[in-house]
Design an enzyme around this catalytic site. Structure first.
Site, PDB file in Angstrom:
ATOM      1  N   SER A  35       0.854  -1.182   0.000  1.00  0.00           N
ATOM      2  CA  SER A  35       0.000   0.000   0.000  1.00  0.00           C
ATOM      3  C   SER A  35       0.890   1.232   0.000  1.00  0.00           C
ATOM      4  CB  SER A  35      -0.887   0.006   1.246  1.00  0.00           C
ATOM      5  OG  SER A  35      -0.108   0.366   2.375  1.00  0.00           O
ATOM      6  N   LYS A  36       0.229   2.385  -0.002  1.00  0.00           N
ATOM      7  CA  LYS A  36       0.958   3.661  -0.023  1.00  0.00           C
ATOM      8  C   LYS A  36       1.981   3.780   1.107  1.00  0.00           C
ATOM      9  CE  LYS A  36      -1.415   6.959  -2.797  1.00  0.00           C
ATOM     10  NZ  LYS A  36      -2.872   6.710  -2.840  1.00  0.00           N
ATOM     11  N   ARG A  37       1.667   3.121   2.236  1.00  0.00           N
ATOM     12  CA  ARG A  37       2.597   3.171   3.374  1.00  0.00           C
ATOM     13  C   ARG A  37       3.988   2.709   2.988  1.00  0.00           C
ATOM     14  NH1 ARG A  37       2.075  -0.575   6.863  1.00  0.00           N
ATOM     15  NH2 ARG A  37       0.591  -1.768   5.632  1.00  0.00           N
TER      16      ARG A  37
END
Ligand code: GLU
Length: 470
Positions: A244-246
Site C-alpha cells: 500500500s501507499k505506506r
C-alpha cells in the site's frame, strides 16, 4: 508456442477504472501480455466499468496511458467500441434470459430487509451467510435473478499456478446474477465477457480465486467451455502486509515520474512472482521468450524498492545512449534546464548512468552540465583553491586555450603533459579541475566532463575558480 489443434491463446486484462494503475494490476497486465506474446495469441483489454459510482473517464485514460508507457500493447480493446462493460448490457441480458429458459437460474423476491437480517444473524454466529434458496421452486417471473447452484458436490479450480483447489458447494449459495433493478453483478459480467470474448486463459490476482468456483458453475450452466485459470499471488511490502501507499510509491505513474525506465519496470514486475533460475536482468524480448506460467510462484511476492532501483540502473547502463537521452530529456526540462543537442545529451547521460539509479537522479547528479557551480565544496575549496591552486589553474587555462581539439583524448594528453612539466600527479590537477567545473571533487570522468562542457564553458569555470582562490 501453441500446439497444433489447440485453440489459439486469448487472454485479457480487465481493470476496474476506480483508480490509477498500481503495480499489482500492472503485473497482472504484464503476465497476460507475456503469455499472449509468447504463444503468439491475442491480448485483450476490457474495461470493467459497471461500478458507475467509482469508475471515471480520467481513471480509464490514466490506465491506458500507463499501459502504453509500459509498452503493453493490446490487440483488442479501447478505443474500439464494445470493450467496456457499460456498452455490453444487452449481452448480459441475453445470457440471463438463456439461463432462465434453461431452468438454470430463477427469480427471487425475498425482501432486502429479510435478507439483510439473515446476513446479520449469520455474522453474529460467526458464519458466512448463504441464501437458503427459498424462492428456488416458486416459479417467479420477476425479482433478482439467482444461479441454481447444485446443493451437493464440489467444484475444482484446476489452477495453473496453485494446482487443484477444491470448493465444496455447501460453501457457495445461489448467487445473484442480475439484481432486481436489472443491473448485472460483477461475477456474471466477467463470465459473459470471458465467454463472448473467447478467452482461453484467465490470468488474474489471487484475490479473485474465491470468485472462480461461482464463475465456473455459471459457465457450466451456460453450456460453455471453462477457460484455464491462473491466479497470481499478492504483492506484499517488506513487512509482509499487503502493498500500500505506506510502503512508498505504488502507482505506475509515480514510478514513471520518479525516473524509472519502462523496460526496467517491466523486468521488475515480471520478477514479482516469476523466476528463471537466479537471473535478474531481462530484456523485454527475453521475457517474451522465457515466460511460462509454470515458473510463477504461488507464494506472495515482496516489493523491494531498492531492488527496483538497482535494476533500473542496470537497464540504464544497457540502453542505447540516444534512447536514454530521449527518455531523460523531459527530466532535464522538469529541472528547469534546456536538454540541448540530443547527441550531446546522449554523451552526458553516458557519463551519468554509472552514478545514478533513475533518470531523475541522473539529472540531479549532473546538474553541473546545465548550470555553473553556485559555490565550491568548502573542505575541498580550503585544500585546493589556494595560491598554489590558482597558479596551477592559470597554467591549465593557458594550456587549454591552445588545445587544437577539445576531445577527451586531447584533454587527457594535455593534462598529462602539464602535470609532468609541473612535477604533479595527474590526480592533483584532475581534482582541481573537477572542483572548478562541478563545485565538488566527485564527478564522472573529468576529461569526458570537460569535453562535453566545451572549451568556452570550461575556461569560464576555470577562470571563476581562479578568481575565487585565496
Ligand atoms: N476487474 C477486476 C479487477 O480489477 C478483474 C477481474 C478479473 O480479472 O476477472 O480486479
Amino acid at each position: 508456442m501453441s500446439t497444433p489443434g489447440a485453440r489459439a491463446v486469448r487472454v485479457r486484462f480487465a481493470p476496474s477504472p476506480t483508480g490509477p494503475l498500481h503495480v499489482g494490476g500492472a503485473r497482472t497486465a504484464l503476465f497476460n501480455w507475456l503469455f499472449a506474446r509468447h504463444h503468439r495469441g491475442a491480448f485483450v483489454l476490457r474495461i470493467e466499468d459497471t461500478d458507475r459510482s467509482r469508475s471515471t473517464e480520467a481513471h480509464i485514460d490514466a490506465i491506458l496511458d500507463a499501459l502504453r508507457w509500459l509498452e503493453l500493447d493490446w490487440d483488442e480493446g479501447p478505443p474500439t467500441p464494445g470493450y467496456r462493460q457499460t456498452e455490453r448490457l444487452a449481452l448480459y441480458q441475453a445470457h440471463a434470459r438463456r439461463l432462465v429458459e434453461a431452468g438454470r437460474a430463477y427469480y427471487c423476491a425475498c425482501p432486502p430487509a429479510q435478507l439483510e437480517a439473515e446476513r446479520r444473524a449469520a455474522r453474529a454466529r460467526g458464519e458466512t451467510y448463504r441464501y437458503p434458496g427459498r424462492c428456488r421452486e416458486r416459479g417467479l417471473t420477476a425479482g433478482a435473478l439467482r444461479l441454481r447452484v447444485p446443493a451437493e458436490g464440489t467444484t475444482v479450480v484446476d489452477d495453473l499456478i496453485h494446482g487443484p483447489v477444491t470448493f465444496d458447494h455447501r460453501e457457495l449459495d445461489d448467487w445473484i446474477l442480475v439484481r432486481s433493478d436489472g443491473t448485472p453483478t460483477y461475477n456474471f459480467c466477467v463470465v459473459v465477457d470471458d465467454v463472448t470474448m473467447q478467452i482461453t486463459h484467465v490470468i488474474r490476482g489471487s484475490d479473485h480465486l474465491s470468485n472462480t468456483p461461482k464463475q465456473i458453475l455459471c459457465y457450466e450452466a451456460l453450456g460453455y467451455p471453462v477457460p484455464r485459470f491462473a491466479h497470481v499471488s499478492m504483492i506484499l511490502g517488506p513487512d509482509r502486509q499487503r502493498l500500500s501507499k505506506r510502503h512508498g510509491a505504488t502507482s505506475v505513474q509515480a514510478f514513471r515520474e520518479a525516473g524509472f525506465l519502462p523496460d526496467a519496470m517491466v523486468n521488475y514486475l515480471a520478477r514479482l512472482g516469476w523466476a528463471h533460475g537466479d537471473r535478474e536482468v531481462f530484456t523485454r524480448e527475453e521475457l517474451v521468450e522465457l515466460f511460462d506460467l509454470k515458473d510463477v510462484s504461488p507464494s506472495p511476492a515482496i516489493f523491494d524498492h531498492a531492488k527496483l532501483a538497482w535494476l533500473n540502473q542496470q537497464h540504464m547502463k544497457r540502453l542505447d545512449p540516444a534512447r536514454l537521452a530521449a527518455l531523460a530529456a523531459p527530466f532535464v526540462r522538469a529541472a528547469g534546464f534546456d536538454p540541448g543537442d540530443p547527441a550531446r545529451l546522449a554523451g552526458i547521460m553516458a557519463t551519468l548512468r554509472e552514478r545514478a539509479r533513475t533518470l531523475r537522479e541522473a539529472v540531479e547528479v549532473g546538474r553541473f552540465y546545465w548550470e555553473r557551480p553556485r559555490g565550491y565544496d568548502p573542505a575541498a575549496a580550503r585544500a585546493l583553491l589556494t595560491a598554489e591552486g590558482r597558479a596551477r589553474l592559470d597554467a591549465l587555462i593557458a594550456r587549454l586555450e591552445q588545445l587544437p581539439e577539445f576531445t577527451p583524448a586531447a584533454l587527457e594528453a594535455a593534462f598529462r603533459e602539464l602535470v609532468a612539466a609541473l612535477g604533479l600527479r595527474l590526480v592533483d590537477l584532475a581534482q582541481l579541475a573537477r572542483l572548478a567545473v562541478t563545485g565538488t571533487t566527485a564527478s564522472p570522468p573529468i576529461f569526458d566532463v570537460l569535453a562535453l562542457l566545451g572549451r568556452e564553458e570550461t575556461l569560464a569555470r576555470l577562470r571563476a575558480a581562479c578568481a575565487a582562490a585565496r
